[in-house]
Enzyme design. Structure first.
Site, PDB file in Angstrom:
ATOM      1  N   ASP A 138      48.913  44.068  46.451  1.00 20.86           N
ATOM      2  CA  ASP A 138      48.666  43.705  45.141  1.00 20.86           C
ATOM      3  C   ASP A 138      47.805  44.459  44.920  1.00 20.86           C
ATOM      4  OD1 ASP A 138      48.244  42.274  43.342  1.00 20.86           O
ATOM      5  OD2 ASP A 138      46.851  40.927  44.052  1.00 20.86           O
ATOM      6  N   SER A 233      40.466  38.634  38.875  1.00 15.31           N
ATOM      7  CA  SER A 233      41.467  39.346  40.125  1.00 15.31           C
ATOM      8  C   SER A 233      41.476  40.647  39.200  1.00 15.31           C
ATOM      9  CB  SER A 233      42.149  38.430  39.113  1.00 15.31           C
ATOM     10  OG  SER A 233      43.195  37.487  40.298  1.00 15.31           O
TER      11      SER A 233
HETATM   12  N1  ARG Z   1      44.534  35.174  41.235  1.00  9.33           N
HETATM   13  C1  ARG Z   1      43.141  35.114  40.665  1.00  9.33           C
HETATM   14  C2  ARG Z   1      42.784  35.735  39.287  1.00  9.33           C
HETATM   15  O1  ARG Z   1      44.413  36.427  38.835  1.00  9.33           O
HETATM   16  C3  ARG Z   1      41.839  35.215  41.810  1.00  9.33           C
HETATM   17  C4  ARG Z   1      41.720  34.253  42.639  1.00  9.33           C
HETATM   18  C5  ARG Z   1      40.740  34.728  43.084  1.00  9.33           C
HETATM   19  N2  ARG Z   1      40.147  33.520  44.615  1.00  9.33           N
HETATM   20  C6  ARG Z   1      39.256  33.424  45.338  1.00  9.33           C
HETATM   21  N3  ARG Z   1      39.241  32.368  46.010  1.00  9.33           N
HETATM   22  N4  ARG Z   1      38.748  34.614  45.651  1.00  9.33           N
HETATM   23  O2  ARG Z   1      41.679  36.383  38.912  1.00  9.33           O
END
Ligand code: ARG
Length: 377
Positions: A138, A233
């Protein structure tokens, strides 16, 4: 379907955070059911970040056919930033490039403010699969059309860092209350977490074999409470390696946010640092142990190493403006992931300031100065 890989996604989906389609935080969610019933915590357990020491932080507004959403990113150079692949290659298609489309904000004073730097290019890691359950590889790179200025952070290239229990900080403008799309901080948040698996540990909370230590970092607190969340993210996980702050991880996925049994999952930067560096700095790392200008007397030599960061073959060519040096070899081929050493020997007792230039495949030419017999360059 594979049980191992489906579990993380399944639990995630139950809690509203699909890993397969790792939810970005839509910008326009004024009407989203905002269950603001969580405790009044910040970036899920964070505090306001110090803006003067986080100049490398970039807010990334990624525009796809599904509209804009927010992510984090980290500046590596004036033109390049690194983010999560799922911020770039989304179920709504790829991030839109060009003027008026997706953009980066340099260390914004408050969320969404500051000068917009539009993109020239967005490169997603070739192993990233947008529809996979586990968000592996990712990582993506963004190139702006103009120089952004501002801070830069160095990549962690050490495979043995961070170590188990090592302190790390995560930064972002994401949700401060898990699941509450309305819980947006005004200023950048910092979450103090720690590495919960180390470089080889296989256990990350209750993720089981869905956590892949070679490609991911597990970070949070043993009791939960502090974590990245939706909207974070692509942002940085920073930690000290050899005493200096480095980008060690990229906010990638997680089940819910800040849960004790489900820490944050980050892309392990050291696993992808060769790919990143090849795109940003060139196919070859061309270095010398002797800093330029390198002082050498007659008969002494110095070396230059050409290291191929990629998995495909490349070549190099060495040139010098001086007949007073003996360069060997003057050209060569280097297989993927291999290195070659070039020897440079001083043949003269004259005082000269000479230059050795190394050009190599898909890499900017690099020049090294050699100061012979006490000459100043
Ligand atoms: N997928 C999420 C985003 O697009 C980030 C998730 C991170 N989650 C976590 N529990 N650390 O923003």
């Amino acid at each position: 379907m594979n049980f191992r890989t489906s579990r993380r996604a399944l639990v995630a989906a139950t809690l509203g955070c699909s890993l397969a389609f790792a939810s970005l935080a839509p910008l326009a969610t004024a009407n989203a059911a905002a269950a603001a019933d969580g405790p009044s915590i910040r970036v899920v357990g964070g505090t306001d970040a110090n803006r003067s020491t986080t100049g490398w932080f970039r807010q990334f507004i990624t525009v796809t056919s599904g509209g804009p959403s927010t992510c984090g990113a980290t500046a590596l150079t004036n033109r390049w930033a690194v983010t999560a692949a799922h911020c770039v290659a989304t179920p709504d298609g790829k991030t839109k490039i060009g003027k008026g489309k997706s953009y980066l904000l340099v260390n914004p004073k408050t969320r969404g403010t500051g000068k917009r730097f539009y993109l020239d290019k967005a490169i997603v890691h070739p192993s990233y699969k947008p529809n996979s359950r586990l968000q592996l590889a990712d990582v993506a790179l963004l190139k702006t059309s103009k120089s952004m200025g501002g801070g830069k952070l160095t990549l962690n290239t050490s495979r043995t860092s961070p170590t188990l229990g090592q302190a790390a900080q995560v930064y972002g403008f994401g949700q401060t209350v898990s699941g509450d799309y309305g819980s947006k901080p005004t200023v950048l948040q910092r979450g103090d977490v720690e590495d919960l698996a180390g470089p080889t540990g296989t256990v990350c909370g209750s993720y089981g074999s869905d956590f892949q230590v070679a490609k991911e970092i597990c970070a949070g607190l043993p009791t939960g409470g502090t974590d990245a969340c939706q909207g974070d993210s692509g942002g940085p996980l920073v930690s000290a390696v050899d005493g200096r702050n480095r980008l060690v991880g990229i906010v990638s996925s997680g089940t819910g946010c800040a849960l004790a049994q489900y820490p944050g999952i980050y892309t392990r930067v050291s696993t992808y640092s060769n790919w990143i560096e090849a795109k940003v700095f060139g196919k070859f790392a061309v270095t010398s142990p002797c800093a330029s200008p390198c002082a050498r007397k007659k008969g002494q030599s110095s070396t230059i190493t050409v290291r191929n960061r990629t998995t495909s073959k490349g070549s190099f060519d060495v040139s010098t403006n001086s007949k007073y040096l003996r360069v060997s070899p003057t050209w060569g081929k280097v297989k993927g992931k291999k290195s070659k050493t070039i020897n440079v020997k001083v043949k003269t007792s004259l005082k000269r300031c000479v230059v050795v230039k190394v050009s190599s495949t898909d890499t900017p030419t690099k020049a090294f100065k050699i100061a012979t017999n006490g000459k100043r360059c």
